[in-house]
Design a protein around this motif. Structure first.
Motif, PDB file in Angstrom:
ATOM      1  N   GLN A  86     -24.027  13.931   5.116  1.00  0.00           N
ATOM      2  CA  GLN A  86     -23.351  12.642   4.958  1.00  0.00           C
ATOM      3  C   GLN A  86     -24.259  11.581   4.341  1.00  0.00           C
ATOM      4  O   GLN A  86     -23.784  10.679   3.660  1.00  0.00           O
ATOM      5  N   GLU A  89     -23.896  12.161   0.700  1.00  0.00           N
ATOM      6  CA  GLU A  89     -22.627  11.604   0.232  1.00  0.00           C
ATOM      7  C   GLU A  89     -22.708  10.076   0.141  1.00  0.00           C
ATOM      8  O   GLU A  89     -22.165   9.477  -0.802  1.00  0.00           O
ATOM      9  N   ALA A  90     -23.378   9.464   1.099  1.00  0.00           N
ATOM     10  CA  ALA A  90     -23.509   8.004   1.086  1.00  0.00           C
ATOM     11  C   ALA A  90     -24.332   7.532  -0.093  1.00  0.00           C
ATOM     12  O   ALA A  90     -24.030   6.505  -0.720  1.00  0.00           O
ATOM     13  N   ALA A  93     -22.079   7.788  -3.110  1.00  0.00           N
ATOM     14  CA  ALA A  93     -21.016   6.781  -3.081  1.00  0.00           C
ATOM     15  C   ALA A  93     -21.574   5.372  -3.201  1.00  0.00           C
ATOM     16  O   ALA A  93     -20.912   4.472  -3.720  1.00  0.00           O
ATOM     17  N   THR A 108     -12.939   7.279  -0.807  1.00  0.00           N
ATOM     18  CA  THR A 108     -14.122   8.072  -0.472  1.00  0.00           C
ATOM     19  C   THR A 108     -15.189   7.212   0.195  1.00  0.00           C
ATOM     20  O   THR A 108     -15.796   7.621   1.191  1.00  0.00           O
ATOM     21  N   VAL A 112     -16.737   7.798   3.948  1.00  0.00           N
ATOM     22  CA  VAL A 112     -18.171   8.012   4.154  1.00  0.00           C
ATOM     23  C   VAL A 112     -18.741   6.948   5.075  1.00  0.00           C
ATOM     24  O   VAL A 112     -19.542   7.238   5.973  1.00  0.00           O
ATOM     25  N   ARG A 113     -18.320   5.710   4.890  1.00  0.00           N
ATOM     26  CA  ARG A 113     -18.842   4.634   5.733  1.00  0.00           C
ATOM     27  C   ARG A 113     -18.439   4.830   7.194  1.00  0.00           C
ATOM     28  O   ARG A 113     -19.251   4.622   8.108  1.00  0.00           O
ATOM     29  N   SER A 115     -17.840   7.648   8.624  1.00  0.00           N
ATOM     30  CA  SER A 115     -18.594   8.795   9.138  1.00  0.00           C
ATOM     31  C   SER A 115     -20.006   8.394   9.525  1.00  0.00           C
ATOM     32  O   SER A 115     -20.521   8.801  10.568  1.00  0.00           O
ATOM     33  N   LEU A 116     -20.638   7.584   8.679  1.00  0.00           N
ATOM     34  CA  LEU A 116     -21.995   7.145   8.970  1.00  0.00           C
ATOM     35  C   LEU A 116     -22.050   6.313  10.243  1.00  0.00           C
ATOM     36  O   LEU A 116     -23.001   6.413  11.025  1.00  0.00           O
ATOM     37  N   LEU A 173     -22.833   0.763   0.933  1.00  0.00           N
ATOM     38  CA  LEU A 173     -21.400   1.058   0.883  1.00  0.00           C
ATOM     39  C   LEU A 173     -20.569  -0.208   1.066  1.00  0.00           C
ATOM     40  O   LEU A 173     -19.512  -0.366   0.426  1.00  0.00           O
TER      41      LEU A 173
END
Length: 236
Positions: A86, A89-90, A93, A108, A112-113, A115-116, A173
Motif C-alpha cells: 500500500q 500504491e500511495a 497515487a 483510486t 489508497v488513503r 487503506s493507509l 494524497l
C-alpha cells in the motif's frame, strides 16, 4: 521489490518468550551458535535479512530458537504485509504525472488513503508488542547485544521507517484530492490539453499555482521517505 516488502510487516502473532532458554552444560555452545547465526546472516549483510534457520541450526540454538521467533513472527505476519504494497500504491497515487491523471484517479486516491489510515494503529501496536516480547527475553549480556542489534535491523528500523512514511503519504494524497476538488469545481474555467493548462481567470490561476506547489512539496517529502525506507530495507 525487496523480499521484505512482500513478506514483512504482516501482523504480529508474537509469542512472548521469557526465561533463559539455554540451560545446562549446552547453554554456552547454544548461545555461541545463535549469536554466530545472527551476526553472519543478519548483521553482516546490508539491509533487512530474516533468514530461515535449518533444522540443524535450530537444534544447535537449543532453547534460544524460541528467541528468534520474536523477530520472525513480526516479519512474517500476514496482516502487516499490506504496508509495503500500500505504500507503493500511495507513492504512485501521490505523484500524478498530469492534471488529467489527477482527475482520472480520484477514486483510486481515496481508496489508497483510506487503506493507509487503517495501517498506522496496527503498526504501532504490533511494533510495541514486538518490543515488549524482546524486553521479556532473559539473555546474557553478550547475546543481548547481538540480538538487540538484529532486532533493530529486521524489526525496529523498518517499522520506524514505515511509520515515518505513512503521514507523508497521507499528506501527499490529501494534496492530490485538494487539487482534484479544485479542478472539478472549476471545470468551465480550466482547460487541460495534454501537459498544457489554460486558466483565464487570474485569481483562479493563483489558486491553481498554490495547489500545484503544495502538491510538488508533499510529493518531494514522500519521495524522501521512500528513499529512507529503501535504504533501511536494502542497505543502500
Amino acid at each position: 521489490m525487496h523480499p521484505f516488502l512482500r513478506v514483512a510487516f504482516a501482523g504480529l502473532a508474537l509469542v512472548a518468550v521469557s526465561g533463559l532458554s539455554g540451560c545446562g552444560d549446552n547453554e554456552p555452545a547454544e548461545r555461541k551458535a545463535f549469536m554466530a547465526f545472527l551476526q553472519t546472516y543478519v548483521l553482516d549483510k546490508p539491509g533487512v535479512h530474516v533468514p530461515k534457520p535449518t533444522d540443524a541450526d535450530l537444534k544447535s540454538f537449543g532453547g534460544y530458537a524460541d528467541h528468534y521467533k520474536v523477530i520472525t513472527n513480526f516479519t512474517a505476519d500476514p496482516e502487516m504485509m499490506a504496508i509495503g504494497k500500500q505504500m507503493a500504491e500511495a507513492i504512485e497515487a501521490g505523484a500524478p504525472r498530469s492534471l488529467q491523471e489527477v482527475l482520472n484517479r480520484q477514486q483510486t486516491v481515496q481508496v489508497v488513503r483510506e487503506s493507509l489510515a487503517k495501517l498506522r494503529a496496527p503498526l504501532d501496536q504490533k511494533f510495541a508488542a514486538a518490543e515488549s516480547a524482546r524486553d521479556a527475553l532473559q539473555q546474557p549480556p553478550d547475546l543481548k547485544a547481538v540480538f538487540g542489534a538484529a532486532f533493530e535491523r529486521d524489526v525496529g528500523d523498518p517499522a520506524r521507517a514505515f511509520r515515518g512514511a505513512l503521514p507523508a503519504a497521507e499528506e501527499a494524497l490529501e494534496s492530490v484530492q485538494k487539487l482534484a476538488a479544485f479542478l472539478n469545481a472549476h471545470r468551465n474555467a480550466v482547460t487541460i490539453s495534454g501537459s498544457t493548462v489554460q486558466v483565464k481567470d487570474a485569481k483562479l490561476q493563483t489558486e491553481l499555482n498554490a495547489l500545484l506547489q503544495g502538491l510538488n512539496a508533499k510529493g518531494k517529502q514522500l519521495q524522501e521517505h521512500q528513499r529512507r525506507v529503501r535504504t533501511v530495507l536494502t542497505g543502500s
